[in-house]
Design a protein around this motif. Sequence first.
Motif: not given
Length: 338
Positions: A70-75, A125-132
């Motif tokens: 349930n974590r998302i990375a914002i790049v 596998q620690q995040i569900e998706g990436v928003l760049s």
Amino acid sequence: MAGEPDSGKKRSTIWEVARVAGVSHQTVSRYLRNEGGLRPATREKIDKAVAELDYRPNLIARSMRTRRSNRIAIVLPELTNFVPIPVLRGASAAARAAGYTTDVVGLEGDEKRRAEGTLSLLDSQQIEGVLSFTPLSDRVIEAAGRRPIVVYGEYDDRMHSRGNLADGKPAGMIVRHLADLGHRRFLHVAGADDWASAVNRRQVYELTIAELGLESYGVVEGDWSMASGYEAARDLPANSGVTAVLAANDYVAMGVIRGFQDRGVRVPQDVSVFGWDNEEFTRYFLPSISTVDSDRETIGRQAMTRLIALIRDEPQPAIELESLFTLVPRASSGPPPR
């Protein structure tokens, strides 16, 4: 201390939300998963119960049950002294409302290193998706395969705005607004020409002036600073005939106004000045500065909504940016002198 939140307050549960809303806990669970099929009235009752109880999903417990982070990375291209706070605020709010936490990651280096960093995030596998919010190569998108990644390249490698944030259309809106007030001769104090936003604003300014049959005294090459605005106003010949100045941003506008004031030129009685960005100080400067408000939170929110739909394998929502920019006329602009 009165007014401070009680740090020892017990977390509300899904059962309490169900009781207050008058529905089953299974219905609340469907609501939290954003599943379809709920009646608007039911969703509204749960909305009110969630707000009343200040309910927040227990993301740690959920991830243990579902084996999802349930974590998302914002790049971003890199973490510099400029960070697009409104964009991040909108993106984070959308993620939080959907039950996700966010990590902001600055990927330094060239395009190749950014590509490697993005794929490493997905592979962890620690995040569900990436928003760049910085451009990524097609190679990254292809290598990501079915792993959720949304590229919303609003900033380049140097955190210069581009895309929708660099839209120059409000320059035309400003010129038309001032022309409707009676202004006929304009000056534009531009931003640095290595920014897409500065180039777009100048182009639209010049096109609108020509389209409406108005006069432009010229374009002063600026650098987004108060000093460049001050110098433009200080050096403008007294017989220029300019009655309206379009500044590249609010800092430039503040410099323009101060430059005129030091010369004894009254704003807006003698010259109107319009800024851009709706910085907080524009409301309190004397005179208050006419400006353009940019809804950057909407940019972030809609980008995050697209990513969440991708994560959940749902249809992509439409992106609506028609009302992204709004003119905010204030005391620094008005009719030209008679």
